[in-house]
Enzyme design. Structure first.
Site, PDB file in Angstrom:
ATOM      1  N   GLN A   1      16.574  26.835  -7.427  1.00  0.00           N
ATOM      2  CA  GLN A   1      16.810  27.599  -8.668  1.00  0.00           C
ATOM      3  C   GLN A   1      15.769  28.709  -8.830  1.00  0.00           C
ATOM      4  O   GLN A   1      15.993  29.672  -9.563  1.00  0.00           O
ATOM      5  CB  GLN A   1      16.807  26.684  -9.903  1.00  0.00           C
TER       6      GLN A   1
ATOM      7  N   ASP B   1      11.135   9.722   5.680  1.00  0.00           N
ATOM      8  CA  ASP B   1      11.199  10.488   4.428  1.00  0.00           C
ATOM      9  C   ASP B   1      12.460  10.140   3.631  1.00  0.00           C
ATOM     10  O   ASP B   1      13.575  10.471   4.051  1.00  0.00           O
ATOM     11  CB  ASP B   1      11.163  11.987   4.757  1.00  0.00           C
TER      12      ASP B   1
ATOM     13  N   ASP C   1      12.818  19.885   3.175  1.00  0.00           N
ATOM     14  CA  ASP C   1      12.113  20.334   4.393  1.00  0.00           C
ATOM     15  C   ASP C   1      11.785  21.821   4.327  1.00  0.00           C
ATOM     16  O   ASP C   1      10.758  22.263   4.834  1.00  0.00           O
ATOM     17  CB  ASP C   1      13.005  20.164   5.642  1.00  0.00           C
TER      18      ASP C   1
ATOM     19  N   ASP D   1       9.996  23.799  11.947  1.00  0.00           N
ATOM     20  CA  ASP D   1       8.720  24.405  11.560  1.00  0.00           C
ATOM     21  C   ASP D   1       8.930  25.331  10.366  1.00  0.00           C
ATOM     22  O   ASP D   1       8.988  26.551  10.516  1.00  0.00           O
ATOM     23  CB  ASP D   1       8.138  25.182  12.754  1.00  0.00           C
TER      24      ASP D   1
HETATM   25 CA    CA Z   1      11.622  15.913   4.830  1.00  0.00          CA
END
Ligand code: CA
Length: 296
Positions: free
Chosen positions: A84, A220, A265, A279
């Protein structure tokens, strides 16, 4: 003055829904601010209302921009928004193109989020489920407010209904009618490079089995959430980062829309736990060099 590979104007990083600057010692832009500064950029991570409309957040961002320009003596800023935060940056640039050299959307729902559409349909705000969700969001925002150590300023207003409406396909379509700068003319196309003297860019990722669900993302939980959220997508099924679709993210020059990065990520969240071979920080450092080459 910046040296080597950094943008000419300060970089202002704008967080998404439930965003923050730093929770205790943990920053939203994990490792990104330092990497940009190492390359000579002047960087500010700002806070706006974690739960509110894009317009309210955008006005708060304009206040931050004024302060940053006063503090640095710079003539303009480069805005980089996540989620957002991208819409928020677009609002500020539409209102004050004289102060904004560029807008960069990182996984921005520039045509709405199908996850928000799903929640709107299945968790209407006047239903028991909807009220429970609002209560939980309010609670999370309050807790995050208590832990916030990177923002010092007035208490930021919360409006959950407006926040949600700002992210649905229908809500963003209304926003886009008023603030169309940088949008592509066709679904999946690129937008104009520059509008009213403001340069527009975007990048985003998609969930890619075998890549995004491997590596450090195995540890994660936010990656598992993204995989679950991805199931709510219809139009861009199989082509989303869990919260935003590949084509929905397009704005201005599309730098890339298939990086193997989920919605968290892409800003290196969850302590840099990302998928195999990913990356996300490099994309920010390369972009600072891109902005410099463009003279902004
Ligand atoms: Ca992650």
């Amino acid at each position: 003055m910046s040296q080597g590979s950094a943008a000419r104007y300060p970089l202002v990083l704008v967080p998404g829904m439930l965003g923050f600057v730093r929770l205790l010692l943990y920053p939203y832009w994990y490792g990104i601010v330092e990497a940009l500064r190492r390359n000579g950029a002047v960087v500010f991570a700002v806070q706006v209302s974690p739960l509110n409309s894009t317009e309210v957040r955008g006005e708060q961002l304009l206040t931050h921009i004024d302060e940053i320009l006063r503090e640095t003596g710079a003539a303009r800023v480069n805005l980089i928004g996540h989620s957002q935060g991208s819409l928020t940056a677009r609002y500020a640039a539409a209102k004050r193109p004289d102060l904004v050299a560029s807008v960069t959307s990182v996984a921005g729902p520039n045509h709405g989020s199908e996850l928000a559409d799903y929640l709107h349909k299945h968790y209407p705000h006047d239903s028991v489920k909807g009220r429970l969700m609002s209560f939980l969001l309010r609670l999370i925002a309050s807790l995050m407010g208590l832990l916030e150590t990177g923002y010092r300023g007035p208490k930021l207003p919360v409006d959950i209904h407006a926040s949600h409406h700002s992210l649905t396909t229908e809500g963003v379509a209304l926003f886009n009618q008023r603030y169309p700068q940088g949008l592509p003319d066709t679904w999946g196309g690129q937008g104009p490079e520059e509008v009213n003297g403001v340069r527009y860019y975007s990048w985003s990722g998609t969930l890619q089995p075998g890549k995004t669900d491997k590596g450090r993302n195995l540890f994660d939980g936010t990656n598992r959430s993204c995989r679950l959220f991805a199931k709510t997508f219809v139009r861009e099924a199989g082509h989303c980062d869990g919260m935003v679709g590949r084509y929905s993210s397009h704005l201005g020059t599309v730098i890339g829309d298939e990086y193997p990065l989920d919605h968290f990520d892409i800003v290196n969240q969850s302590l840099g736990l990302v998928g195999k071979g990913a990356d996300p920080i490099r994309l920010f450092v390369e972009h600072a060099a891109r902005l410099q080459a463009a003279g902004v």
